[in-house]
Structures are given as structure tokens and as C-alpha cells.
Enzyme design. Structure first.
Site, PDB file in Angstrom:
ATOM      1  N   GLU A  35       0.817  -1.218   0.000  1.00  0.00           N
ATOM      2  CA  GLU A  35       0.000   0.000   0.000  1.00  0.00           C
ATOM      3  C   GLU A  35       0.854   1.273   0.000  1.00  0.00           C
ATOM      4  O   GLU A  35       0.410   2.289  -0.512  1.00  0.00           O
ATOM      5  CB  GLU A  35      -0.874  -0.043   1.243  1.00  0.00           C
ATOM      6  CG  GLU A  35      -2.363   0.194   1.161  1.00  0.00           C
ATOM      7  CD  GLU A  35      -3.003   0.410  -0.195  1.00  0.00           C
ATOM      8  OE1 GLU A  35      -3.235   1.591  -0.540  1.00  0.00           O
ATOM      9  OE2 GLU A  35      -3.314  -0.555  -0.898  1.00  0.00           O
ATOM     10  N   HIS A  37       3.694   1.824  -1.658  1.00  0.00           N
ATOM     11  CA  HIS A  37       3.990   2.095  -3.073  1.00  0.00           C
ATOM     12  C   HIS A  37       2.740   2.614  -3.795  1.00  0.00           C
ATOM     13  O   HIS A  37       2.796   3.582  -4.556  1.00  0.00           O
ATOM     14  CB  HIS A  37       4.439   0.818  -3.784  1.00  0.00           C
ATOM     15  CG  HIS A  37       5.710   0.229  -3.285  1.00  0.00           C
ATOM     16  ND1 HIS A  37       5.770  -0.992  -2.663  1.00  0.00           N
ATOM     17  CD2 HIS A  37       6.998   0.685  -3.328  1.00  0.00           C
ATOM     18  CE1 HIS A  37       7.021  -1.272  -2.349  1.00  0.00           C
ATOM     19  NE2 HIS A  37       7.791  -0.270  -2.730  1.00  0.00           N
ATOM     20  N   GLY A 147       8.727   8.373  -0.665  1.00  0.00           N
ATOM     21  CA  GLY A 147       8.100   8.169   0.634  1.00  0.00           C
ATOM     22  C   GLY A 147       8.941   8.732   1.773  1.00  0.00           C
ATOM     23  O   GLY A 147      10.168   8.635   1.771  1.00  0.00           O
ATOM     24  N   VAL A 176       2.863   5.037   4.932  1.00  0.00           N
ATOM     25  CA  VAL A 176       1.664   4.218   5.088  1.00  0.00           C
ATOM     26  C   VAL A 176       1.994   3.075   6.045  1.00  0.00           C
ATOM     27  O   VAL A 176       3.040   2.425   5.916  1.00  0.00           O
ATOM     28  CB  VAL A 176       1.188   3.670   3.726  1.00  0.00           C
ATOM     29  CG1 VAL A 176      -0.028   2.770   3.903  1.00  0.00           C
ATOM     30  CG2 VAL A 176       0.873   4.822   2.780  1.00  0.00           C
ATOM     31  N   ARG A 187      10.401  -5.468   3.024  1.00  0.00           N
ATOM     32  CA  ARG A 187      11.234  -6.293   3.897  1.00  0.00           C
ATOM     33  C   ARG A 187      10.440  -6.918   5.058  1.00  0.00           C
ATOM     34  O   ARG A 187      10.946  -7.814   5.722  1.00  0.00           O
ATOM     35  CB  ARG A 187      12.408  -5.495   4.450  1.00  0.00           C
ATOM     36  CG  ARG A 187      13.448  -5.188   3.383  1.00  0.00           C
ATOM     37  CD  ARG A 187      14.729  -4.607   3.963  1.00  0.00           C
ATOM     38  NE  ARG A 187      15.814  -4.600   3.001  1.00  0.00           N
ATOM     39  CZ  ARG A 187      16.182  -3.538   2.278  1.00  0.00           C
ATOM     40  NH1 ARG A 187      15.556  -2.391   2.406  1.00  0.00           N
ATOM     41  NH2 ARG A 187      17.187  -3.625   1.404  1.00  0.00           N
TER      42      ARG A 187
HETATM   43  P1  AMP Z   1      11.201   0.785  -2.288  1.00  0.00           P
HETATM   44  O1  AMP Z   1      10.544  -0.099  -3.305  1.00  0.00           O
HETATM   45  O2  AMP Z   1      11.189   0.214  -0.910  1.00  0.00           O
HETATM   46  O3  AMP Z   1      12.537   1.310  -2.739  1.00  0.00           O
HETATM   47  O4  AMP Z   1      10.268   2.071  -2.161  1.00  0.00           O
HETATM   48  C1  AMP Z   1       9.896   2.823  -3.285  1.00  0.00           C
HETATM   49  C2  AMP Z   1       9.296   4.143  -2.822  1.00  0.00           C
HETATM   50  O5  AMP Z   1       8.171   3.873  -1.981  1.00  0.00           O
HETATM   51  C3  AMP Z   1      10.267   4.964  -1.973  1.00  0.00           C
HETATM   52  O6  AMP Z   1      10.097   6.339  -2.284  1.00  0.00           O
HETATM   53  C4  AMP Z   1       9.834   4.668  -0.571  1.00  0.00           C
HETATM   54  O7  AMP Z   1      10.127   5.685   0.354  1.00  0.00           O
HETATM   55  C5  AMP Z   1       8.334   4.531  -0.744  1.00  0.00           C
HETATM   56  N1  AMP Z   1       7.771   3.746   0.347  1.00  0.00           N
HETATM   57  C6  AMP Z   1       8.204   2.535   0.809  1.00  0.00           C
HETATM   58  N2  AMP Z   1       7.468   2.134   1.861  1.00  0.00           N
HETATM   59  C7  AMP Z   1       6.552   3.131   2.089  1.00  0.00           C
HETATM   60  C8  AMP Z   1       5.506   3.329   3.049  1.00  0.00           C
HETATM   61  N3  AMP Z   1       5.248   2.434   3.977  1.00  0.00           N
HETATM   62  N4  AMP Z   1       4.787   4.465   2.973  1.00  0.00           N
HETATM   63  C9  AMP Z   1       5.057   5.403   2.021  1.00  0.00           C
HETATM   64  N5  AMP Z   1       6.017   5.272   1.094  1.00  0.00           N
HETATM   65  C10 AMP Z   1       6.761   4.158   1.118  1.00  0.00           C
END
Ligand code: AMP
Length: 282
Positions: A35, A37, A147, A176, A187
């Protein structure tokens, strides 16, 4: 929904869209959507004509003993979720096209990356800024969504965009959380049932500090002590750092008189989790 693999093709498509006067919103990700993403994608959808999402587990941002090989991946599931949200283009590059033989150019934000995550994950942010700069040049977005969950990453990317004059607006998006407060993260799939329960403590510790802050406490040492005290009640949680820093420049603060952020990292079993909480006076 279009799925594009080749950087040249993606760039051509973006130039085409731009020549038609369309605004491009971009959400870079490593996939295995949750959610968090999707909230970025929905926001991009509301604010831009075309939404591009990249899915790329960037080897450059993982340390030699980190989880690059076992990072969760499920492209079919991700494509379905992106389509449901109304994403227009998914860019899924291959390693050999991002870092072909002879590749030797890197982007580095020098100071902001020395502390916090950067201290425990040397070269991590160099990998992040290099891939984000490349993705920006390939996708050519007007706005890019990041995020606050990865708070330092957001500040590092904002710094890079400013320092290198990228004509892109960085849009910060709030974290979120699961109903029990755990920040959503790809993770979290590493957690066993017991570890998943224990992981709630990260958010509980942040909330307890926030409560103390709201009741008038401005002393950083005492606020940090509260976070440590709560984390210490759960042996499955092994904190790596807890810091309270200036929310803008991530510099140390001792007494909170402007917006500050609590940043922490903790191992829960094999999973290394991070979380953030912004402290603002009402
Ligand atoms: P990642 O795939 O973990 O590299 O995250 C991709 C994007 O989604 C990054 O900008 C993260 O900061 C954002 N993101 C990851 N987890 C969350 C979350 N729980 N709430 C809001 N944004 C998130």
C-alpha cells in the site's frame, strides 16, 4: 498499461509524451508492492497526466553482506497491482542495460550521506543517487514521488536535485502503516510470526516519544531515552540507532525548537527495518 524494458525506448516514449504537452509523474521503486507504493502511484495519478513506475532492484545500493539476492521479487503481481491503480507505463530495466560493461559514472551527495543510514550502509546512498539520476534522465518526469518512510533518502534526493539542477519537483509522501502501526515495507516479508508481532514496538516507541513531546518535553536526550526504553522491552528487537535530528538538514539537535524527526533502524530477526516520526509543535 505499457511495460518497457529498454532505457532508450523509455526515454523516447517520455520525449514523445512531453512533446504532446503531457505532464509525467514518476514513482521509482524496487517492486514487491504494498500500500505504501500504491499510495505514491495514486498521488501521481491525481497530479499528473501520465504515471510511470520503475521496478528495479538496484545492485549498486546494496552492501556486500546485505539482502540483494533474497530481496522479494514478483513482477507479475506488481504489474497487476500497478494496472489496477491506473499506472500508464511500467519501466523494468535489466542490469546489463543500466550498468553495461565499462560503466564508470556515479553521483554522490557528500555530507548528508555520512550519518544515520549512510554510516551503517556505506555506499548505499551513492547507489541510490546514481540510479535515481539515471532514472530521471531516462524517464524525464516533471514530478517524482518519494516516501517519507525512507526519510534520509528523500532528503538526499532533494539535495541532489537542487545541487544538479534537475528540472523535477520532488513530492514527499507520508508513510503508510499497517493497522497496528508497523510501517509497510517489502522487507516485512522476512518476518516470522513472532518477529512480526515484536516489530510493532518500533512504532510504539516512536508514538511514546511523540506523546512525551506533545506533553512538553523538548530535550532530545530524554526523548531518545524513551524510545530506547521501549525498544529494550523486546529481545527480538535489536536497535542499531535511534536519532533525533533537524527534519530539514538532518543535523543533530539537542533541544527541539523547530521540526525534528526521530529516525531509527533495528534488526528484527534477519530483517533490518527503519522507521521515522516527525515531531512538530502544534
Ligand atoms: P522501495 O521499493 O522500498 O525502494 O520504495 C519505493 C518508494 O516507496 C520509496 O520512495 C519509498 O520511500 C516509498 N515507500 C516505501 N514504503 C513506504 C511506506 N510504507 N509508505 C510510504 N512510502 C513508502
Amino acid at each position: 498499461m505499457e511495460v518497457i524494458e529498454k532505457p532508450e525506448e523509455m526515454q523516447k516514449r517520455s520525449l514523445e509524451l512531453r512533446s504532446q504537452g503531457k505532464t509525467i509523474g514518476f514513482v521509482p521503486t524496487m517492486g514487491y508492492f504494498h500500500e505504501g507504493h500504491l499510495s505514491l502511484m495514486r498521488r501521481a495519478k491525481r497530479e499528473c497526466d501520465v504515471v510511470v513506475v520503475s521496478i528495479y532492484v538496484n545492485p549498486l545500493q546494496f552492501g556486500p553482506r546485505e539482502d540483494f539476492n533474497r530481496y522479494p521479487r514478483d513482477l507479475q503481481r506488481d504489474l497487476k497491482m500497478a494496472e489496477e491503480v491506473g499506472v500508464d507505463i511500467v519501466f523494468v530495466p535489466k542490469d546489463e542495460d543500466m550498468y553495461p560493461e565499462g560503466y564508470q559514472t556515479f553521483v554522490e551527495v557528500t555530507e548528508l550521506t555520512k550519518v544515520l543510514e549512510g554510516f551503517y550502509r556505506p555506499n548505499h546512498f551513492r547507489g541510490v543517487t546514481t540510479v535515481v539520476a539515471k532514472l530521471f534522465n531516462i524517464v524525464l518526469p516533471h514530478k517524482a514521488y518519494f516516501g517519507e518512510k525512507d526519510f534520509q533518502q528523500l532528503r538526499v534526493v532533494q539535495r541532489m536535485v537542487k545541487d544538479l539542477n534537475f528540472p523535477i519537483e520532488i513530492v514527499p509522501c507520508s508513510t503508510v502503516r499497517e493497522p497496528d502501526g508497523l510501517a509497510m515495507s517489502s522487507r516485512n516479508t522476512y518476518l516470522s510470526e513472532d518477529e512480526r508481532k515484536a516489530a510493532i514496538l518500533l512504532n510504539q516507541a516512536l508514538r511514546a516519544a511523540d506523546e512525551l513531546f506533545r506533553s512538553g518535553e523538548r530535550n532530545v536526550a530524554r526523548l531518545k531515552a524513551k524510545v530506547w526504553e521501549i525498544l529494550a522491552t523486546e529481545p527480538l528487537v535489536r536497535p542499531q540507532y535511534v536519532e533525533i535530528v533537524d527534519a530539514e538538514n538532518l543535523e543533530p539537535v539537542f533541544t527541539i525548537d523547530k521540526p525534528a524527526v526521530i529516525l531509527l533502524a533495528a534488526f528484527v530477526g534477519q530483517a533490518r527495518l527503519i522507521d521515522e516520526w516527525v515531531l512538530v509543535s502544534e
